[in-house]
Write a protein that holds these residues in place. Structure first.
Motif, PDB file in Angstrom:
ATOM      1  N   CYS A  40      -8.154  -3.598  -1.671  1.00 31.21           N
ATOM      2  CA  CYS A  40      -7.545  -3.604  -2.450  1.00 31.21           C
ATOM      3  C   CYS A  40      -7.512  -2.864  -3.973  1.00 31.21           C
ATOM      4  O   CYS A  40      -6.305  -2.608  -4.083  1.00 31.21           O
ATOM      5  CB  CYS A  40      -8.317  -5.052  -3.001  1.00 31.21           C
ATOM      6  N   GLN A  41      -8.373  -1.900  -4.280  1.00 32.09           N
ATOM      7  CA  GLN A  41      -7.994  -1.179  -5.372  1.00 32.09           C
ATOM      8  C   GLN A  41      -9.178  -0.400  -5.564  1.00 32.09           C
ATOM      9  O   GLN A  41      -9.951  -0.589  -4.168  1.00 32.09           O
ATOM     10  CB  GLN A  41      -7.756  -1.614  -6.208  1.00 32.09           C
ATOM     11  N   HIS A  42      -9.658   0.701  -6.042  1.00 37.18           N
ATOM     12  CA  HIS A  42     -10.235   2.033  -6.178  1.00 37.18           C
ATOM     13  C   HIS A  42     -11.147   1.119  -7.222  1.00 37.18           C
ATOM     14  O   HIS A  42     -10.694   0.510  -8.061  1.00 37.18           O
ATOM     15  CB  HIS A  42      -9.689   3.300  -6.449  1.00 37.18           C
ATOM     16  N   GLY A  43     -12.552   1.546  -6.713  1.00 31.14           N
ATOM     17  CA  GLY A  43     -13.424   0.678  -7.370  1.00 31.14           C
ATOM     18  C   GLY A  43     -13.745  -0.834  -7.682  1.00 31.14           C
ATOM     19  O   GLY A  43     -13.401  -1.223  -6.030  1.00 31.14           O
ATOM     20  N   PHE A  44     -14.287  -1.828  -8.255  1.00 33.29           N
ATOM     21  CA  PHE A  44     -15.067  -2.391  -7.858  1.00 33.29           C
ATOM     22  C   PHE A  44     -13.756  -3.922  -8.890  1.00 33.29           C
ATOM     23  O   PHE A  44     -12.889  -3.855  -9.047  1.00 33.29           O
ATOM     24  CB  PHE A  44     -16.570  -3.114  -8.633  1.00 33.29           C
ATOM     25  N   VAL A  45     -13.584  -4.553  -7.126  1.00 32.36           N
ATOM     26  CA  VAL A  45     -12.762  -5.895  -7.408  1.00 32.36           C
ATOM     27  C   VAL A  45     -13.602  -7.211  -7.579  1.00 32.36           C
ATOM     28  O   VAL A  45     -14.456  -7.714  -6.516  1.00 32.36           O
ATOM     29  CB  VAL A  45     -12.089  -5.939  -6.074  1.00 32.36           C
ATOM     30  N   VAL A  52      -3.208  -9.995  -6.884  1.00 36.84           N
ATOM     31  CA  VAL A  52      -2.017 -10.540  -6.904  1.00 36.84           C
ATOM     32  C   VAL A  52      -1.768 -12.149  -6.341  1.00 36.84           C
ATOM     33  O   VAL A  52      -3.512 -12.782  -7.288  1.00 36.84           O
ATOM     34  CB  VAL A  52      -2.033  -9.445  -5.697  1.00 36.84           C
ATOM     35  N   ALA A  53      -1.089 -12.479  -6.381  1.00 40.08           N
ATOM     36  CA  ALA A  53      -0.549 -14.267  -6.105  1.00 40.08           C
ATOM     37  C   ALA A  53      -0.132 -14.396  -5.285  1.00 40.08           C
ATOM     38  O   ALA A  53       0.252 -13.525  -4.654  1.00 40.08           O
ATOM     39  CB  ALA A  53      -0.306 -14.844  -7.674  1.00 40.08           C
ATOM     40  N   ILE A  54       0.021 -15.862  -4.938  1.00 36.64           N
ATOM     41  CA  ILE A  54       0.226 -15.896  -3.689  1.00 36.64           C
ATOM     42  C   ILE A  54       1.900 -16.136  -4.077  1.00 36.64           C
ATOM     43  O   ILE A  54       2.550 -16.554  -4.864  1.00 36.64           O
ATOM     44  CB  ILE A  54      -0.138 -17.675  -2.992  1.00 36.64           C
ATOM     45  N   GLY A  55       2.397 -15.771  -2.581  1.00 37.02           N
ATOM     46  CA  GLY A  55       3.946 -15.511  -3.097  1.00 37.02           C
ATOM     47  C   GLY A  55       4.626 -13.918  -3.506  1.00 37.02           C
ATOM     48  O   GLY A  55       5.644 -13.969  -3.178  1.00 37.02           O
ATOM     49  N   ASP A  56       3.681 -13.364  -4.200  1.00 37.14           N
ATOM     50  CA  ASP A  56       4.037 -12.060  -4.690  1.00 37.14           C
ATOM     51  C   ASP A  56       4.094 -10.949  -3.525  1.00 37.14           C
ATOM     52  O   ASP A  56       4.195 -11.581  -2.075  1.00 37.14           O
ATOM     53  CB  ASP A  56       3.475 -11.413  -4.853  1.00 37.14           C
ATOM     54  N   GLN A  57       5.663 -10.730  -3.349  1.00 34.03           N
ATOM     55  CA  GLN A  57       6.458  -8.956  -1.909  1.00 34.03           C
ATOM     56  C   GLN A  57       5.101  -7.787  -2.727  1.00 34.03           C
ATOM     57  O   GLN A  57       5.306  -7.556  -4.173  1.00 34.03           O
ATOM     58  CB  GLN A  57       8.013  -9.118  -2.858  1.00 34.03           C
ATOM     59  N   ILE A  58       4.138  -7.533  -1.608  1.00 32.05           N
ATOM     60  CA  ILE A  58       3.939  -6.225  -2.045  1.00 32.05           C
ATOM     61  C   ILE A  58       3.558  -5.420  -0.614  1.00 32.05           C
ATOM     62  O   ILE A  58       4.619  -5.757  -0.306  1.00 32.05           O
ATOM     63  CB  ILE A  58       2.325  -6.639  -2.697  1.00 32.05           C
ATOM     64  N   LYS A  59       4.055  -3.822  -1.055  1.00 30.77           N
ATOM     65  CA  LYS A  59       4.241  -2.838  -0.034  1.00 30.77           C
ATOM     66  C   LYS A  59       2.117  -2.825   0.263  1.00 30.77           C
ATOM     67  O   LYS A  59       1.738  -2.639  -0.738  1.00 30.77           O
ATOM     68  CB  LYS A  59       4.548  -1.547  -0.755  1.00 30.77           C
ATOM     69  N   VAL A  60       2.324  -2.656   1.347  1.00 30.07           N
ATOM     70  CA  VAL A  60       0.875  -2.089   2.074  1.00 30.07           C
ATOM     71  C   VAL A  60       0.990  -1.163   3.264  1.00 30.07           C
ATOM     72  O   VAL A  60       1.792  -1.009   3.790  1.00 30.07           O
ATOM     73  CB  VAL A  60       0.127  -3.111   2.898  1.00 30.07           C
ATOM     74  N   MET A  61      -0.559  -1.009   3.370  1.00 30.51           N
ATOM     75  CA  MET A  61      -0.415   0.019   4.618  1.00 30.51           C
ATOM     76  C   MET A  61      -1.187  -0.330   6.272  1.00 30.51           C
ATOM     77  O   MET A  61      -1.909  -0.819   5.432  1.00 30.51           O
ATOM     78  CB  MET A  61      -0.553   2.179   4.112  1.00 30.51           C
ATOM     79  N   ILE A  72      -3.959  -7.249  12.576  1.00 40.05           N
ATOM     80  CA  ILE A  72      -3.497  -5.312  11.991  1.00 40.05           C
ATOM     81  C   ILE A  72      -4.143  -6.293  10.303  1.00 40.05           C
ATOM     82  O   ILE A  72      -4.137  -7.228   9.461  1.00 40.05           O
ATOM     83  CB  ILE A  72      -1.600  -6.392  11.495  1.00 40.05           C
ATOM     84  N   SER A  73      -4.585  -4.660  10.318  1.00 35.32           N
ATOM     85  CA  SER A  73      -5.553  -4.643   9.115  1.00 35.32           C
ATOM     86  C   SER A  73      -4.700  -3.811   8.108  1.00 35.32           C
ATOM     87  O   SER A  73      -3.796  -3.029   8.673  1.00 35.32           O
ATOM     88  CB  SER A  73      -6.512  -4.025   9.553  1.00 35.32           C
ATOM     89  N   LEU A  74      -4.463  -4.871   6.488  1.00 32.98           N
ATOM     90  CA  LEU A  74      -3.621  -3.441   5.523  1.00 32.98           C
ATOM     91  C   LEU A  74      -4.693  -3.063   4.234  1.00 32.98           C
ATOM     92  O   LEU A  74      -5.738  -3.269   4.097  1.00 32.98           O
ATOM     93  CB  LEU A  74      -2.688  -4.883   5.196  1.00 32.98           C
ATOM     94  N   SER A  75      -3.843  -2.141   3.701  1.00 30.50           N
ATOM     95  CA  SER A  75      -4.731  -1.501   2.873  1.00 30.50           C
ATOM     96  C   SER A  75      -3.375  -1.226   1.206  1.00 30.50           C
ATOM     97  O   SER A  75      -2.734  -0.683   1.369  1.00 30.50           O
ATOM     98  CB  SER A  75      -4.916   0.193   2.615  1.00 30.50           C
ATOM     99  N   LEU A  76      -4.042  -1.837   0.289  1.00 30.24           N
ATOM    100  CA  LEU A  76      -3.407  -2.090  -1.317  1.00 30.24           C
ATOM    101  C   LEU A  76      -3.996  -0.433  -1.869  1.00 30.24           C
ATOM    102  O   LEU A  76      -2.603   0.522  -2.537  1.00 30.24           O
ATOM    103  CB  LEU A  76      -3.416  -2.999  -1.804  1.00 30.24           C
ATOM    104  N   ARG A  77      -4.908   0.297  -0.962  1.00 30.40           N
ATOM    105  CA  ARG A  77      -6.014   1.289  -1.995  1.00 30.40           C
ATOM    106  C   ARG A  77      -4.670   1.992  -1.546  1.00 30.40           C
ATOM    107  O   ARG A  77      -5.000   2.985  -2.325  1.00 30.40           O
ATOM    108  CB  ARG A  77      -7.587   1.256  -1.635  1.00 30.40           C
ATOM    109  N   GLN A  78      -4.327   2.671  -0.354  1.00 29.88           N
ATOM    110  CA  GLN A  78      -4.453   3.920   0.091  1.00 29.88           C
ATOM    111  C   GLN A  78      -2.409   4.516   0.153  1.00 29.88           C
ATOM    112  O   GLN A  78      -3.078   5.380  -0.301  1.00 29.88           O
ATOM    113  CB  GLN A  78      -4.162   3.908   2.001  1.00 29.88           C
TER     114      GLN A  78
END
Length: 138
Positions: A40-45, A52-61, A72-78
């Motif tokens: 999800c992000q670098h560091g501790f979550v 994020v919130a339900i319904g958000d449009q996000i870009k992922v890799m 399918i495994s996705l990443s925001l951190r990348q």
């Protein structure tokens, strides 16, 4: 028509669910992927709802597509920039000037000891050295 997702693809999707282990993202009508909490992000979550919130449009890799289960495994951190350099920092040492244990003063101090050692060896083995030389000459 079904879309093929490959590792490294950057896609946009809609957040459909948030669990304590990750975020579910709907990529299209047929495909859904999971962003594991570690991606999800670098560091501790601590709370995924802060990201994020339900319904958000996000870009992922896309970082993995399982051959058998087609998960399918996705990443925001990348897609986030890191604040740390990709290589370790060099440790800076203050240069120390070391005086080598050589030089004329050292030779001056050591020369009497060397002469004494040499004379002792000659006295002990002086006769043996002469015999070895005469044996080789024959």
């Amino acid at each position: 028509m079904t879309k093929e997702y490959k590792i490294g693809d950057i896609v946009e999707g809609k957040v459909t669910g948030i669990q304590n282990y990750g975020i579910f993202v709907q990529l299209d009508e047929e495909h859904q992927g999971l962003i594991h909490i570690s991606e999800c992000q670098h560091g501790f979550v601590s709370e995924l709802e802060d990201i994020v919130a339900i319904g958000d449009q996000i870009k992922v890799m896309v970082i993995d597509v399982d051959e058998y289960s087609h998960k399918i495994s996705l990443s925001l951190r990348q897609l986030q920039a890191t604040s740390t350099p990709p290589f370790p920092a060099r440790i800076k040492h203050k240069p120390r000037r070391r005086q080598a244990n050589i030089g004329f003063k050292t030779i001056e101090k050591m020369m009497p000891n060397w002469i004494e050692e040499g004379l002792e060896l000659i006295e002990k083995d002086g006769l043996n050295l002469n015999k070895n030389k005469s044996d080789k000459g024959d």
